[in-house]
Design an enzyme around this catalytic site. Sequence first.
Site, short mmCIF file in Angstrom:
data_model
loop_
_atom_site.label_atom_id
_atom_site.label_comp_id
_atom_site.label_asym_id
_atom_site.label_seq_id
_atom_site.Cartn_x
_atom_site.Cartn_y
_atom_site.Cartn_z
N ASP A 8 51.04 -46.40 -3.32
CA ASP A 8 52.22 -47.20 -3.80
C ASP A 8 52.44 -48.54 -2.71
O ASP A 8 51.65 -48.57 -2.13
CB ASP A 8 53.15 -46.23 -4.36
CG ASP A 8 53.94 -45.61 -2.92
OD1 ASP A 8 53.38 -46.13 -1.89
OD2 ASP A 8 54.80 -45.34 -3.21
N CYS A 65 51.36 -42.95 0.65
CA CYS A 65 52.68 -43.36 -0.09
C CYS A 65 53.54 -43.59 1.26
O CYS A 65 53.27 -43.54 2.39
CB CYS A 65 53.28 -42.65 -0.95
SG CYS A 65 53.62 -40.92 -0.49
N THR A 67 55.78 -41.53 2.58
CA THR A 67 55.86 -40.16 3.34
C THR A 67 54.42 -39.51 3.18
O THR A 67 54.24 -38.43 4.15
CB THR A 67 56.90 -39.41 2.96
OG1 THR A 67 56.77 -38.88 1.61
CG2 THR A 67 58.34 -40.00 3.43
N HIS A 98 39.77 -25.10 6.86
CA HIS A 98 39.90 -23.92 6.28
C HIS A 98 40.66 -23.98 4.90
O HIS A 98 40.59 -23.00 4.12
CB HIS A 98 41.49 -23.62 7.10
CG HIS A 98 41.12 -22.77 8.52
ND1 HIS A 98 41.95 -22.20 9.22
CD2 HIS A 98 39.92 -22.78 9.38
CE1 HIS A 98 41.48 -21.91 10.40
NE2 HIS A 98 40.20 -22.18 10.33
N ARG A 132 35.57 -16.27 5.31
CA ARG A 132 36.86 -15.72 4.79
C ARG A 132 37.50 -16.95 3.74
O ARG A 132 38.39 -16.31 2.81
CB ARG A 132 37.68 -15.29 5.72
CG ARG A 132 38.42 -16.10 6.83
CD ARG A 132 38.65 -15.60 8.13
NE ARG A 132 39.25 -16.37 8.81
CZ ARG A 132 38.88 -17.18 9.92
NH1 ARG A 132 37.41 -17.07 9.83
NH2 ARG A 132 39.41 -18.07 10.51
N HIS A 133 37.63 -18.10 4.08
CA HIS A 133 38.38 -18.66 3.39
C HIS A 133 37.91 -19.26 1.95
O HIS A 133 38.91 -19.47 1.29
CB HIS A 133 38.15 -20.43 4.42
CG HIS A 133 38.75 -20.13 5.68
ND1 HIS A 133 40.22 -20.03 6.27
CD2 HIS A 133 37.92 -20.21 6.95
CE1 HIS A 133 39.88 -19.71 7.53
NE2 HIS A 133 38.74 -20.11 8.03
C1 RB5 Z 1 59.10 -45.39 -2.11
O1 RB5 Z 1 59.81 -46.15 -1.65
C2 RB5 Z 1 58.77 -43.79 -1.63
O2 RB5 Z 1 59.66 -43.19 -2.22
C3 RB5 Z 1 57.46 -43.24 -1.73
O3 RB5 Z 1 56.38 -44.14 -1.35
C4 RB5 Z 1 57.23 -41.84 -1.29
O4 RB5 Z 1 57.36 -41.79 0.24
C5 RB5 Z 1 57.30 -40.84 -2.06
O5 RB5 Z 1 57.37 -39.53 -1.75
#
Ligand code: RB5
Length: 149
Positions: A8, A65, A67, A98, A132-133
């Site tokens: 994104d 994205c 996070t 794994h 095993r995985h």
């Molecule tokens: C965008 O602001 C942010 O929410 C998105 O990039 C992401 O981190 C969502 O999980």
Amino acid sequence: MKVAVGSDHAGYPGKLHAIETLRQLGCEVEDMGTHSDASCDYPDYAAEVAHRVATRQADLGVLCCGTGLGMSITANKVPGIRAALCHSDYTAEMARRHNDANVLCFGSRVLDERMIDQVVRRFVSTPFDGGRHTRRLKKIADIEKLPPA
Ligand code: RB5
């Protein structure tokens, strides 16, 4: 190896670094967008990349994205996808060894350029351990087959 990539707006800078690393590794990169830092919705790109991988039009996927959380939550909704949110070369290696993860997710606001490079390199170059995985992955796949509760 063909790798489908997506991000994104928040992940856009991280995706560009990942693409650079993938090309250095000799991967064929298919960029499913987004193509600017204009605000957009991460599920659109996660779904696109996950479908490319699930239908074997790409060997692996990379999603980024802010996070990495939204991308991993969304990609894991697609049957056959094992998306792993990685934050170090160790987690990237284990995701492949794994979990046989087929989509790498990371946060562009979490990892610096150096770590993005390391995580992408380790993910793409590490094979699945099998053994095993395999039994454990089958148990995950069986959950996908259960009717909704
Ligand atoms: C965008 O602001 C942010 O929410 C998105 O990039 C992401 O981190 C969502 O999980």
